[in-house]
Design an enzyme around this catalytic site. Structure first.
Site, PDB file in Angstrom:
ATOM      1  N   ARG A   7      -3.039   2.994   8.818  1.00  0.00           N
ATOM      2  CA  ARG A   7      -3.440   1.747   8.151  1.00  0.00           C
ATOM      3  C   ARG A   7      -2.233   0.833   7.997  1.00  0.00           C
ATOM      4  O   ARG A   7      -1.132   1.280   7.700  1.00  0.00           O
ATOM      5  CB  ARG A   7      -3.957   2.043   6.741  1.00  0.00           C
ATOM      6  CG  ARG A   7      -5.269   2.785   6.669  1.00  0.00           C
ATOM      7  CD  ARG A   7      -5.561   3.132   5.202  1.00  0.00           C
ATOM      8  NE  ARG A   7      -6.373   4.335   5.123  1.00  0.00           N
ATOM      9  CZ  ARG A   7      -7.685   4.302   4.870  1.00  0.00           C
ATOM     10  NH1 ARG A   7      -8.289   3.162   4.674  1.00  0.00           N
ATOM     11  NH2 ARG A   7      -8.368   5.418   4.835  1.00  0.00           N
ATOM     12  N   GLY A  42      -8.260  -7.651   5.289  1.00  0.00           N
ATOM     13  CA  GLY A  42      -9.030  -7.877   6.499  1.00  0.00           C
ATOM     14  C   GLY A  42      -8.273  -8.495   7.637  1.00  0.00           C
ATOM     15  O   GLY A  42      -8.813  -8.712   8.714  1.00  0.00           O
ATOM     16  N   GLY A  47      12.186 -40.077  -9.283  1.00  0.00           N
ATOM     17  CA  GLY A  47      10.863 -40.513  -8.832  1.00  0.00           C
ATOM     18  C   GLY A  47      10.602 -39.781  -7.528  1.00  0.00           C
ATOM     19  O   GLY A  47      10.885 -40.275  -6.451  1.00  0.00           O
ATOM     20  N   THR A  48      10.080 -38.562  -7.663  1.00  0.00           N
ATOM     21  CA  THR A  48      10.009 -37.712  -6.469  1.00  0.00           C
ATOM     22  C   THR A  48       8.919 -38.148  -5.499  1.00  0.00           C
ATOM     23  O   THR A  48       8.949 -37.735  -4.341  1.00  0.00           O
ATOM     24  CB  THR A  48       9.798 -36.240  -6.859  1.00  0.00           C
ATOM     25  OG1 THR A  48       8.704 -36.159  -7.769  1.00  0.00           O
ATOM     26  CG2 THR A  48      11.044 -35.683  -7.510  1.00  0.00           C
ATOM     27  N   ASN A  49       7.972 -38.987  -5.925  1.00  0.00           N
ATOM     28  CA  ASN A  49       6.994 -39.478  -4.943  1.00  0.00           C
ATOM     29  C   ASN A  49       7.705 -40.332  -3.900  1.00  0.00           C
ATOM     30  O   ASN A  49       7.627 -40.076  -2.705  1.00  0.00           O
ATOM     31  CB  ASN A  49       5.910 -40.332  -5.617  1.00  0.00           C
ATOM     32  CG  ASN A  49       5.098 -39.545  -6.616  1.00  0.00           C
ATOM     33  OD1 ASN A  49       5.178 -38.326  -6.653  1.00  0.00           O
ATOM     34  ND2 ASN A  49       4.334 -40.242  -7.433  1.00  0.00           N
ATOM     35  N   ASP A  50       8.401 -41.370  -4.372  1.00  0.00           N
ATOM     36  CA  ASP A  50       9.091 -42.232  -3.425  1.00  0.00           C
ATOM     37  C   ASP A  50      10.232 -41.484  -2.737  1.00  0.00           C
ATOM     38  O   ASP A  50      10.492 -41.701  -1.552  1.00  0.00           O
ATOM     39  CB  ASP A  50       9.635 -43.488  -4.125  1.00  0.00           C
ATOM     40  CG  ASP A  50       8.575 -44.581  -4.172  1.00  0.00           C
ATOM     41  OD1 ASP A  50       7.393 -44.240  -4.003  1.00  0.00           O
ATOM     42  OD2 ASP A  50       8.933 -45.752  -4.335  1.00  0.00           O
ATOM     43  N   GLU A  83      15.063 -42.570  -6.823  1.00  0.00           N
ATOM     44  CA  GLU A  83      13.916 -42.419  -5.923  1.00  0.00           C
ATOM     45  C   GLU A  83      14.266 -42.861  -4.506  1.00  0.00           C
ATOM     46  O   GLU A  83      13.445 -42.760  -3.602  1.00  0.00           O
ATOM     47  CB  GLU A  83      12.724 -43.217  -6.449  1.00  0.00           C
ATOM     48  CG  GLU A  83      13.025 -44.674  -6.718  1.00  0.00           C
ATOM     49  CD  GLU A  83      11.845 -45.423  -7.352  1.00  0.00           C
ATOM     50  OE1 GLU A  83      10.703 -45.009  -7.181  1.00  0.00           O
ATOM     51  OE2 GLU A  83      12.105 -46.434  -8.038  1.00  0.00           O
ATOM     52  N   ARG A 105       4.694 -47.041 -17.001  1.00  0.00           N
ATOM     53  CA  ARG A 105       4.751 -48.029 -15.903  1.00  0.00           C
ATOM     54  C   ARG A 105       4.305 -49.375 -16.414  1.00  0.00           C
ATOM     55  O   ARG A 105       3.181 -49.504 -16.925  1.00  0.00           O
ATOM     56  CB  ARG A 105       3.831 -47.596 -14.764  1.00  0.00           C
ATOM     57  CG  ARG A 105       4.429 -46.536 -13.878  1.00  0.00           C
ATOM     58  CD  ARG A 105       3.354 -45.908 -13.036  1.00  0.00           C
ATOM     59  NE  ARG A 105       2.516 -45.103 -13.897  1.00  0.00           N
ATOM     60  CZ  ARG A 105       2.017 -43.895 -13.588  1.00  0.00           C
ATOM     61  NH1 ARG A 105       2.247 -43.377 -12.409  1.00  0.00           N
ATOM     62  NH2 ARG A 105       1.287 -43.233 -14.429  1.00  0.00           N
ATOM     63  N   LYS A 135       0.821  -1.199   0.000  1.00  0.00           N
ATOM     64  CA  LYS A 135       0.000   0.000   0.000  1.00  0.00           C
ATOM     65  C   LYS A 135       0.863   1.260   0.000  1.00  0.00           C
ATOM     66  O   LYS A 135       0.634   2.198  -0.787  1.00  0.00           O
ATOM     67  CB  LYS A 135      -0.929  -0.012   1.222  1.00  0.00           C
ATOM     68  CG  LYS A 135      -1.917   1.141   1.224  1.00  0.00           C
ATOM     69  CD  LYS A 135      -2.808   1.125   2.471  1.00  0.00           C
ATOM     70  CE  LYS A 135      -3.757  -0.053   2.428  1.00  0.00           C
ATOM     71  NZ  LYS A 135      -4.700  -0.047   3.568  1.00  0.00           N
ATOM     72  N   SER A 173      16.028 -40.409 -13.943  1.00  0.00           N
ATOM     73  CA  SER A 173      14.692 -39.843 -13.831  1.00  0.00           C
ATOM     74  C   SER A 173      14.325 -39.863 -12.350  1.00  0.00           C
ATOM     75  O   SER A 173      14.331 -40.921 -11.721  1.00  0.00           O
ATOM     76  CB  SER A 173      13.697 -40.659 -14.656  1.00  0.00           C
ATOM     77  OG  SER A 173      12.414 -40.080 -14.539  1.00  0.00           O
ATOM     78  N   ARG A 215       9.545 -48.060 -17.570  1.00  0.00           N
ATOM     79  CA  ARG A 215      10.100 -48.442 -16.266  1.00  0.00           C
ATOM     80  C   ARG A 215       9.871 -49.931 -16.053  1.00  0.00           C
ATOM     81  O   ARG A 215       8.739 -50.405 -16.156  1.00  0.00           O
ATOM     82  CB  ARG A 215       9.418 -47.661 -15.149  1.00  0.00           C
ATOM     83  CG  ARG A 215       9.960 -48.052 -13.789  1.00  0.00           C
ATOM     84  CD  ARG A 215       9.390 -47.206 -12.682  1.00  0.00           C
ATOM     85  NE  ARG A 215       8.004 -47.565 -12.391  1.00  0.00           N
ATOM     86  CZ  ARG A 215       7.260 -46.935 -11.494  1.00  0.00           C
ATOM     87  NH1 ARG A 215       7.756 -45.907 -10.825  1.00  0.00           N
ATOM     88  NH2 ARG A 215       6.029 -47.306 -11.266  1.00  0.00           N
ATOM     89  N   MET A 244      -5.348  -7.340   9.083  1.00  0.00           N
ATOM     90  CA  MET A 244      -4.680  -6.434  10.019  1.00  0.00           C
ATOM     91  C   MET A 244      -5.507  -5.175  10.228  1.00  0.00           C
ATOM     92  O   MET A 244      -6.576  -5.019   9.669  1.00  0.00           O
ATOM     93  CB  MET A 244      -3.260  -6.152   9.535  1.00  0.00           C
ATOM     94  CG  MET A 244      -2.378  -7.402   9.635  1.00  0.00           C
ATOM     95  SD  MET A 244      -0.680  -7.096   9.148  1.00  0.00           S
ATOM     96  CE  MET A 244      -0.889  -6.546   7.482  1.00  0.00           C
TER      97      MET A 244
END
Lengths: 903, 903
Positions: A96, A105, A787-790, A766, A579, A27, A785, A634, A107
């Site tokens: 303000r 809303g 495997g970011t889930n595991d 992974e 897969r 602001k 590659s 895979r 602060m």
């Protein structure tokens, strides 16, 4: 990076600029910018965020702040030719909050500072308006009591109730001046009684305490919660803006309003807003009186309207974006109190970005930075038909996007019953817990009356991809009576139709017609661009531009010919994850069961021979549909038990058979083997490359299927580029071993078929140890590659199936993380492993290709990280491909235009 | 770091020294050293390991090697005044492998090179011994054929069998010379027929091919397997030693023998060895004729014996250690063919180290480096009473140490039956698989007839701490007939008593009396040092010295007052891990079950109150027994399901109840809750700090129990130093949150009791993400303790319960790792996380104390790593404390004496 003098905490509006948001807050920076543009901003100054941070840390304002305030106040008094709280002719000011990122809303704001028991008379005399003066004093006393002195609303309401009752008044404005004066006295008594101190009669003390109160309001629990939900860092602090008061409540020639330079809902060009005559801003927010459309101001006060239009034009040309404005007209004079780049819906974002390009205000690169992958994602869900006219029944938090229509079910049993009867279901619960999972699975949408975006229902619904509206507090659910009742006494019985919009949080009674996303229709080829509206064309134009900019490849996770065909239509450049285990489901599952339970090598070989036929046929189809593009296959990955009968079920069958002297011979026969192979933590057990090593011939069979399918499809004249990915690698030795086996099979098929079979062999990264040993692994890998889930499961020790419901809602609420690490990549932990593996892998093998195939590959925030980490491509589900393309383009543009903000 | 000229591959014995083992191999370096000492070593030269490595890489000897060999050969011929293979008077040479680390029997040796169809006549004439000459030629042909030309033994045996049969001879020596000559002709025919080329008649070609064959023997599968088992790097290569032949088979005034400067079994001083008259070394190894004790050589040949004693004395003084020697007497002249620092048993190692100190040959520091933690561990198992006189029934591989006596059981069912009847059991199987686990649990010892140290039986037995002998190949097991039969037809029926020694691999029939370890008796205070033998005194002396040197603290993992008292007796400086979940077993388990299943907060609180009483009482006992020493209490950690009834059992009970119309109401009642809380991967689920966050009041209750117990015991006048460890931390936010709760309880108890309660609060680092974020966590932690068991499970994605049996034997066999990462810390992967966390944790918080409390804390190799990584202490089970103390002392000494080898 301020250009303002360091060592100071307070700055005149005329000193700053829009680039000083870190220091002055949003602001304050925008007020400064408007002041520099010569727009009619009331004079004032900003106390910087650095003062807030110091105050929150030490509990006191830094040395010098008070003196600086005095100096700026003196200048303000000089400009205004009045002194703060002067009994004869008081200068009034507003205080303000204003943080870097808008927190509407959350602060505090205090108006009319400078009024005292004495100066209220001066104001009355000077303005010639007793009523105005006393009503202003009442406003100050109420705001100040609540905000600075922590007096509960209830106490303040009680203090004025006698006067209201006496005059039969609904709002304070309806009281005569004398009554307001008495109400002010009551308020002061209540304040003194409750706060243990009287309302300060020293105007400067009013200001100083107000500044501190605004600073403190940064740290209220609700502000903290808001920041967590909006991913706003908690240590920024807020600035305070002190501004000379202007009054929209001085009669019919005064008023207040909000205005947008374009329609923030649809993105349509042309100004848009609301105006309220004879009122202050807080009256608009309170909604006690009805506003009129902004266009009517042209009739009410043509001069002010023309001034506003000119100011808005200036602002849009200057900010080169949709702006919103708060303004006040005091006795025919226009004042602009605030502006900012306006929030907008996803569709407005795309339309406006392209309009601004066409208007020559911004470049296509800039347009790309004005839209996000998240917004594109919203546009890809089915939605309720525009103008459907079904009124809203209730509103909650849009917690998981999508439109759902179905019959209300008040528990899992009912949901499953309805679903079994072929009906669409909306599960309605106060809140959900893991017991509700079957009902959530059976439902198309979920509605809860408690909790927000981090509740169990919200987390699970997002994981399942179901529409979800949470925290519909106006709905009272009675699961025993199997009904819900709204605040207006509308009753929803079990089986009644409900429609809910998981993006907006709106719930309707009855069936709202759902239309598919025109964007998806276009990608799927069911809608021609020429016939599409400007939104589809805007998306298409920006996506094409993103494609022309981006360096990050976008591949798809696709396991079937249908998936891979869709992936192509959505713009995938290859399959990054095919897969093979999905190919073992259904009837084929029995084959894997036989393979694992086989007693002899001959039996095993016979099953492998059967599987070879089936897999080869699968690969032939996929290779045909992806002709010319790479397909990363895979090798089989999931835990053994996914292919075996459930141990508990088998045990029950066998025990019941024995107990009832009707032995279940099949169950008995399988039980011993299943018990032997049962794992207490299958995620950490016999799977991936371990299964390939433990079941001789399994990986060789899969390699043979790939190689033979390649030879067959290549013989048809189609280019085939298969890549073989080995899952669950923990170190180089495993990859070396398996690669030998793979290369031997490839060599054999090559020499037999005469087909070259151009194949790369790589490792799925992974397991944390694979990332830590990436340098050694890369010497035997053509590609990585992630495997970011595991990798997330293992780095955090989180079994996604187990903790998402039991722990994540608590962790999100406690702020342990701001977003589930399965939704957006955990950059600090998992991301560190990714960066390390990329660097050390490329060091050891400069030709290494690096991608990601976990679900994070389709998450915009994660894609930004992957691009920065130097990955070659991301791979995601077909529907997320446009999101990934757009985000990759944005990252490329942002990184080439140094210092740009891609948020 | 060689001091020999670089760029050369061949070195005369007189050129090298004992420090050149990398280049010359162990044998070559020691031959060089003895040559320099003036001992009677036959002249010769060494072809360096660098040549081997080049040969194995390129398939050819490096340029120049051949010329260098020619030059050294010429010098040798000059010294010996004979030419290699001279038809008239041939110089004969031996070609022997010699790697840096001894690999007995793994690589090749070829004697008598230089004999040809012509020179054999020259040898006969010169030696005046036709029989000797032809028998030497036969030896060469057989060795050469087998080693260099890959002719199978069977072919060679068949070739000479006709002559044997004709003369009724058992050994070749019994044949007359003419018969041996005919046998040689047969051998040459067989060689030419099988190898596709005749035996080389060019002596230099014989040498060149022999050198290559020795190099190749480095890479045979059995040599690779041996190196993996012995943890010898695979890329060192072997040297080749070429030496003039001397002959112990020239009549009664000749012979060959092996000698030790002290008894390698007991460590007793005084020479020790065997002698065989009129024989070559290979005859001793073959064991066809009986040797006589070395002392008899004094009678047979006093001059040679005296020479030998003098040489041995020289060597022991020079090497300052037990040496073993191979020697030959040729016609009354002593030749020393080889020496090395001798292998010895664990008890000999301790005795000899202390003897050498007393003799002034080495310092106590050096003595410490001569013994290992592993050896001390061997001495702490119960053992068979010395001189028990029970003959060995069979021998196998000592795969898991300890002495076990019990009745033979041929399957799990029998083992469990015997155990249930209160009998000790030895499980006897051909090999084991996961189905045998119940039997292994029931047994005190395990015997298999197949497999080695990496077999399933070996891996699991070591994990369970059970004695195990594997690969007892002479025993034929018939599980159906429930019996086993030895090669000598001794029959073991099920139920017969067997005794097995898991350290030596010896199996006895019947009961061998077992005696406790005197070392343990001494620590436990049941044996006075004055009454103990010299072994106990040696161990005590070296342990005390280790304590005076070491920088690494040694704490104990102990959960009960009995454990902690034992830990003190074994020398622990504190408790590094006091697991509170063990306090929830037995009858208290029900309490936790109630806590978790509680329907209301009141119910939960009442259970927490009960638990508080019990835990406080536990802590009071432990704090009393550890008075003054720190006690690190880990807040409750394990997965929920460990406290709940088993889901499968409950399901079976409920289903059977329903099927038989006798409903099991308890099972029905619990089933829904247990199903709701069931986790698919409990290791990655709701446990540790997550449980503390999910069950409000749980950690506060535990903290209160610790704090109140501290106040009570402190009031008794005992110093108490509790430390509170929070498990499963993944990031700083969790620790911050929990620490707030802990500090609040501590403050409350402090103010109520007036006791100071000096407590530190720290994080267990067992989740990869905690290691990756150690810097942030350290800002809120007073200490780190690495939980390397879980850290290993997560870094590798290995559930120990699941993969140790299913995967590890395969991984060990394939050389994917050389030792289970749960036995010795995986330095590359897990160790990298440990190093990173130590560095970044200390960076952020220089006062951070860092320890380890996983089982690796008691493993010597891992302790060396932890010391090098800069940890402050290790914590291990009480029995492993002496091992840790000794190892920590060794590491300190080794690191202060730069370049010392601690292996």
């Amino acid at each position: 990076m301020t250009t303002l003098p360091t060592g100071r905490f307070v700055f005149d509006f005329a000193e700053g600029s829009m680039d000083e948001q870190d220091l002055l807050g949003g602001k304050g920076a925008n007020l400064a910018e408007m002041t520099r543009l010569g727009l009619p901003v009331p004079p004032g100054f900003t106390i910087a965020t650095t003062a807030c941070r110091a105050y929150l840390e030490t509990g006191d304002l830094p040395a010098g702040v008070s003196t600086e305030i005095s100096a700026h106040l003196a200048r303000l008094e000089e400009v205004m030719c009045r002194r703060l709280g002067d009994p004869a002719d008081p200068l009034l000011i507003s205080v303000r909050s204003g943080a870097k990122f808008s927190m509407p809303g959350m602060m505090e704001t205090i108006l009319d500072i400078g009024l005292t028991d004495e100066s209220v008379h001066g104001l009355a005399k000077r303005s010639g308006d007793e009523h105005f003066a006393w009503d202003s004093y009442r406003r100050l006393l109420q705001m100040y009591a609540r905000t600075v002195l922590d007096v509960p609303d209830e106490v303040l309401r009680t203090a004025v109730s006698a006067e209201y009752a006496e005059w039969g008044a609904g709002t304070p404005e309806e009281l005569p001046a004398a009554a307001i004066e008495r109400a002010c006295a009551e308020l002061q008594r209540a304040i003194a009684g409750h706060a243990g101190r009287p309302f300060p009669q020293d105007p400067r003390e009013q200001l100083d305490l107000a500044v501190r109160a605004v600073f403190r309001s940064w740290s209220t629990p609700r502000a903290q919660l808001y920041r967590r939900q909006e991913h706003i860092p908690g240590d920024l602090g807020t600035a305070v803006n002190v501004m000379a008061m202007v009054f929209g409540n001085r009669g019919a020639d005064s008023g207040t309003g909000v205005a947008f330079t374009r329609d923030p809902a649809s993105g349509a060009p042309g100004s848009y807003g609301d105006y309220l005559q004879d009122a202050q801003g807080e009256d608009v927010v309170a909604g006690v009186r009805n506003t009129v459309p902004l266009a009517e101001l042209a009739t009410i006060d043509p001069v002010s309207h023309a001034g506003l239009m000119a100011a808005m034009s200036t602002l849009e040309q200057h900010y080169r974006d949709l702006c919103d404005i708060e303004f006040t007209v005091e006795r025919g004079r226009l004042w602009i109190l605030q502006t900012r780049v306006g929030k907008r819906t996803a569709e407005a974002a795309f339309r406006i970005a392209v309009q601004l390009v066409d208007e020559g205000l911004i470049t296509l690169d800039e347009a790309l930075l004005r839209v996000t992958g998240g917004q594109l994602g919203q546009l890809m869900f089915p939605r309720f038909r525009a103008g459907h006219g079904v009124p809203a029944l209730a509103r909650g938090v849009g917690a998981s996007p999508g439109a759902a229509v179905g019959v209300a079910a008040f528990d899992s049993a009912a949901a499953k019953r309805f679903a079994a009867a072929g009906r669409q279901v909306v599960l309605v619960r106060r809140e959900t817990n893991p017991d509700d999972l079957p009902g959530m699975l059976a439902a198309g949408g979920i509605l809860t009356t408690r909790g927000g975006k981090t509740s169990h229902a919200a987390v699970v619904a997002r994981g399942l991809g179901k529409a979800c509206v949470c925290g519909v507090e106006s709905l009272a659910v009675d699961p025993l009576a199997r009904r819900a009742v709204t605040a207006e006494n509308v009753v929803i019985e079990e089986g009644d139709l409900l429609s809910l919009d998981g993006t907006t949080g709106v719930v309707h009674r009855g069936e709202v017609p759902v239309v598919p996303s025109p964007i998806v229709e276009y990608f799927e080829g069911r809608l021609e661009l020429a016939a599409a509206d400007d939104l589809v064309r805007a998306v298409d134009r920006l996506l094409r531009h993103a494609d022309s900019c981006r360096k990050l490849g976008v591949h798809a996770n696709a396991d079937t010919p249908a998936d891979s065909a869709r992936a192509r239509r959505f713009g995938a450049e290859g399959i990054g994850l095919c897969r093979t285990e999905h190919m073992f489901l259904g009837a084929r599952r029995k084959l894997v069961e036989r393979l694992v339970l086989a007693g002899t090598a001959t039996e095993q070989q016979s099953v492998l021979d059967d599987l070879l036929q089936l897999q080869r046929a699968d690969f032939i189809e996929i290779f045909r549909s992806m002709g010319g593009l790479p397909v990363t296959v895979r090798l089989i990955d999931p835990p053994l038990h996914e292919f075996l009968p459930d141990l508990t079920d088998l045990s029950v069958r066998a025990a019941v058979g024995r107990a009832t002297t009707a032995p279940d011979l099949e169950a008995e026969g399988l039980l011993a083997a299943v018990r032997r192979l049962h794992e207490s933590n299958p995620m950490l057990g016999l799977r991936g490359v371990r299964l390939g090593i433990a079941v001789p011939g399994l990986f060789a069979m899969q390699t043979r299927a790939i190689a033979e399918a390649t030879a067959i499809v290549a013989a048809e004249g189609t280019t085939v580029r298969p890549e073989i990915m080995v899952p669950l690698i923990a170190g180089d030795a495993e990859l070396r071993l398996v690669r030998q086996e793979i290369e031997a099979v490839l060599a054999e098929v090559r020499s037999r078929t005469g087909c070259q079979i151009p194949t790369r062999v790589g490792a799925m990264i992974e397991v944390p140890r694979a990332a830590l040993g990436a340098g050694r692994i890369a010497r035997h890998a053509d590609f990585f590659s992630f495997g970011t889930n595991d990798l997330t499961q293992l780095t955090w020790a989180f079994s996604r199936d187990d903790v998402e419901a039991s722990i994540f809602p608590r962790y999100l609420d406690a702020g342990i993380f701001e977003v589930s690490p399965f939704e957006s990549l955990d950059v600090e932990g998992v991301g560190r492993l990714v960066r390390l593996a990329v660097a050390e892998g490329r060091d050891a093998n400069p030709g290494l290709v690096v991608g990601v195939c976990g679900e994070h590959g389709g998450d915009p925030a994660s894609i930004e990280f992957f691009a920065a980490a130097g990955l070659d491509y991301v791979s995601c589900s077909p529907f997320r491909i446009p999101i990934a393309r757009l985000t990759a383009g944005r990252v490329a543009v942002a990184s080439s235009s140094a210092g740009s903000d891609t948020r």
